[in-house]
Enzyme design. Sequence first.
Site, PDB file in Angstrom:
ATOM      1  N   ASP A 196       0.776  -1.274   0.231  1.00 58.50           N
ATOM      2  CA  ASP A 196      -0.027  -0.025  -0.124  1.00 58.50           C
ATOM      3  C   ASP A 196       0.895   1.417  -0.164  1.00 58.50           C
ATOM      4  OD1 ASP A 196      -1.877  -2.041   0.370  1.00 58.50           O
ATOM      5  OD2 ASP A 196      -2.612  -1.235   2.142  1.00 58.50           O
ATOM      6  N   LYS A 255      -6.514  -4.704  -3.316  1.00 58.27           N
ATOM      7  CA  LYS A 255      -7.083  -5.558  -2.331  1.00 58.27           C
ATOM      8  C   LYS A 255      -8.171  -4.511  -1.461  1.00 58.27           C
ATOM      9  CE  LYS A 255      -3.588  -4.241   1.148  1.00 58.27           C
ATOM     10  NZ  LYS A 255      -4.177  -3.556   2.120  1.00 58.27           N
ATOM     11  N   CYS A 266      -2.111  -3.133   7.832  1.00 54.13           N
ATOM     12  CA  CYS A 266      -1.974  -3.869   6.699  1.00 54.13           C
ATOM     13  C   CYS A 266      -0.653  -4.916   6.719  1.00 54.13           C
ATOM     14  CB  CYS A 266      -2.152  -2.921   5.478  1.00 54.13           C
ATOM     15  SG  CYS A 266      -3.840  -2.324   5.344  1.00 54.13           S
TER      16      CYS A 266
END
Length: 205
Positions: A17, A108, A145
Site C-alpha cells: 500500500d 485488495k 496492513c
Amino acid sequence: MTPWEIDPARSAVLVIDMQRDFVEEGRPMEVPAARGAIPGIRAVCDAARSAGAPVIYTQHVLLDEFDVSPLETAYNPKLRQLGMREGTDGVEIVDELAPMPGDVVIAKHRYDAFHNTRLDSVLRSIRGLNGIDTVIITGTLTEVCCESTARSAFMRDYKVALVSDATGALLEGAQKATEAVVATFFGRVLTSAQVINELAAARVG
C-alpha cells in the site's frame, strides 16, 4: 539462533500500500513514517530484482459504487467520501517506488493482502508450484496492513520477514509493538541492510 535465512530463489518482496493517499503530504490517509520507509523499500526491491526474486505490490482500493469495506469505513467515517478510490491518483504507487516490468500489482479491499485476492495464487505459482516459501514485508501501515498480512502469511506456512526500516506506522509506539509481536510469534524482523546481505550471500553461495 536464526531459524532460517532468506533464499532469493524462494522469496518474494511484498510492498504493501505505498500509494499516494498514504504516502504524500496532505493526502487523506497520510502516514508520515511511510515517506521515511521509501529508501529502505527501494533498496530491498532493487536487491530482490537483482537476485531474481519477485516484487509484488498491493493497492488498497475503496469504491464509490458501494461500500466495499463497510467496517473499515464505520471505524474511519471520512473514508465513506474520500481516499483510495478506484480510478483516482490516490491509489497509484508513489513515483519513487513505481513498479518495474515484471512486477505484480494486486488490488485488495481489506487490511490483509491475502483476503479475497490473488496473492496466494501468485506466490504459489510465480516460481513454479509452491516455489515461494518466504515473504519479505515492506510498506504501510506497519500495525495494520503489514501486520495483518504477516499474520496471514504465517497461517499459510510462509516464512515472514518484516523489514523494520522499510515499513511505516501511524500510531505512536506501533512500529516497535508490531516488530516485537512479529519477532516473537510470526517471523523475523530485519533491517533492509540485513535483508540485502542475506539476498547477496545466498546468491554468492
